[in-house]
Write a protein that holds these residues in place. Structure first.
Motif, PDB file in Angstrom:
ATOM      1  N   VAL A 179       0.847  -1.193   0.000  1.00 15.70           N
ATOM      2  CA  VAL A 179       0.000   0.000   0.000  1.00 15.70           C
ATOM      3  C   VAL A 179       0.882   1.242   0.000  1.00 15.70           C
ATOM      4  N   LEU A 180       0.448   2.251  -0.734  1.00 16.39           N
ATOM      5  CA  LEU A 180       1.100   3.551  -0.776  1.00 16.39           C
ATOM      6  C   LEU A 180       0.089   4.577  -0.292  1.00 16.39           C
ATOM      7  N   THR A 181       0.412   5.316   0.783  1.00 12.38           N
ATOM      8  CA  THR A 181      -0.500   6.329   1.318  1.00 12.38           C
ATOM      9  C   THR A 181       0.172   7.695   1.234  1.00 12.38           C
ATOM     10  N   LEU A 182      -0.547   8.672   0.694  1.00 12.39           N
ATOM     11  CA  LEU A 182       0.013   9.991   0.425  1.00 12.39           C
ATOM     12  C   LEU A 182      -0.875  11.082   1.019  1.00 12.39           C
ATOM     13  N   ASP A 183      -0.253  11.976   1.767  1.00 11.73           N
ATOM     14  CA  ASP A 183      -0.956  13.131   2.332  1.00 11.73           C
ATOM     15  C   ASP A 183      -0.027  14.330   2.191  1.00 11.73           C
ATOM     16  N   THR A 184       0.194  14.728   0.937  1.00 13.86           N
ATOM     17  CA  THR A 184       1.153  15.782   0.644  1.00 13.86           C
ATOM     18  C   THR A 184       0.742  16.492  -0.639  1.00 13.86           C
ATOM     19  N   GLY A 185       1.136  17.756  -0.775  1.00 11.48           N
ATOM     20  CA  GLY A 185       0.720  18.553  -1.912  1.00 11.48           C
ATOM     21  C   GLY A 185       1.241  18.079  -3.248  1.00 11.48           C
ATOM     22  N   ILE A 206      -4.735   8.401  -1.586  1.00  8.36           N
ATOM     23  CA  ILE A 206      -4.270   9.784  -1.561  1.00  8.36           C
ATOM     24  C   ILE A 206      -5.310  10.645  -0.866  1.00  8.36           C
ATOM     25  N   TYR A 207      -4.857  11.383   0.132  1.00 15.84           N
ATOM     26  CA  TYR A 207      -5.757  12.244   0.910  1.00 15.84           C
ATOM     27  C   TYR A 207      -5.395  13.698   0.640  1.00 15.84           C
ATOM     28  N   SER A 208      -6.400  14.515   0.328  1.00 14.81           N
ATOM     29  CA  SER A 208      -6.157  15.926   0.071  1.00 14.81           C
ATOM     30  C   SER A 208      -7.356  16.748   0.502  1.00 14.81           C
ATOM     31  N   PRO A 209      -7.113  17.933   1.098  1.00 15.69           N
ATOM     32  CA  PRO A 209      -8.228  18.813   1.463  1.00 15.69           C
ATOM     33  C   PRO A 209      -8.736  19.630   0.282  1.00 15.69           C
TER      34      PRO A 209
END
Length: 265
Positions: A179-185, A206-209
């Protein structure tokens, strides 16, 4: 540190075999007071000093030197959100639950993460049984995250690295992650390398606001050949119950971000 309990639950398993030293912290609770303390530790409170035995067990009661009783509880996933030292806004328990549930993270999985921040997501994935490599650009934030991993009893399962993942991609492509999890611009630039980083059938989350960066991530995932690319807004409404009736809260709608999931198949 004192906080109010939260009702959100993240998907979790027992901590990584309860730490070889048996010193996974426990919660000491009395009313609205909560303290996270390792066995053998000491905690000062306004009700006196708590000395926590080395062999303390959840369900027991211990007293301060002034005789005030605290209940001992086992540390659970949502407690990390309340008790970790913060270096920014951590991912909330409901969104962590979605990441773990959508990707099926479980014991034995290897996870590559970036945008560590406070480290709540990394610690939660470790508690689900995964081994995690996570990158944080800010050296001070990375050090706080390492301390939080100790506090959460998952330091052996989470490798917090100081640096920019985009500069380490070529070396990491020789490894394989479930799994690859990303919380970055700059998540899109990493998503482009997902097929080389992930095992066959592995997931990227991928998590993004922000919707703009989310659209870029989706387009990049499709161009990279990832499948089942889908995005959901994470949103909840709290309910109110009183003598007049029951209805959703009139407080602002609870948007937290956009979660994009794709698969390497």
């Amino acid at each position: 540190m004192s906080s109010d309990p939260d009702t959100d639950e993240a998907v979790e398993a027992d901590p990584a075999d309860e730490d070889a030293g048996g010193r996974v912290p426990v919660l000491l609770v009395r009313g609205d007071r909560e303290y996270l303390v390792a066995p053998g530790g000491e905690q000062g409170t306004d009700l006196g000093v708590l000395e926590v035995p080395e062999d303390v067990q959840p369900g027991e009661t211990i007293e301060t030197h002034l005789g005030d009783a605290f209940q001992v509880r086992r540390l659970r996933g949502p407690d990390l959100f309340h008790h970790f030292e913060r270096t920014g806004a951590p991912m909330v328990p409901r969104d962590i639950g979605l990441v773990i549930g959508e990707t099926g993270i479980s014991r034995g999985d290897r996870v590559l993460d970036t945008g560590t921040g406070t480290g709540v997501l990394s610690a939660s994935m470790a508690r689900a049984g995964a081994s995690v490599v996570t990158y944080e650009r800010n050296p001070e934030f990375a050090e706080v995250a390492r301390e939080n991993m100790e506090l959460g009893g998952v330091a052996d399962a989470v490798d917090v690295r100081t640096g920019d993942l985009t500069e380490e991609l070529e070396e990491l492509e020789d490894e394989s992650f479930d799994v690859l999890t990303l919380d970055t611009g700059d998540a899109a630039s990493i998503v482009a390398h997902a097929p080389e980083l992930l095992v066959e059938g592995g997931f990227v989350a991928i998590y993004s606001p922000f919707i703009e960066s989310t659209r870029e991530v989706v387009e990049t995932a499709r161009e990279a050949g990832l499948s089942n690319v889908r995005t959901r807004e994470t949103i909840q409404r709290e309910m109110q119950f009183d003598d007049r009736g029951s209805r959703p809260s009139t407080a602002p709608v609870g948007h937290t971000g956009y979660l994009t999931i794709a698969r390497n198949v």
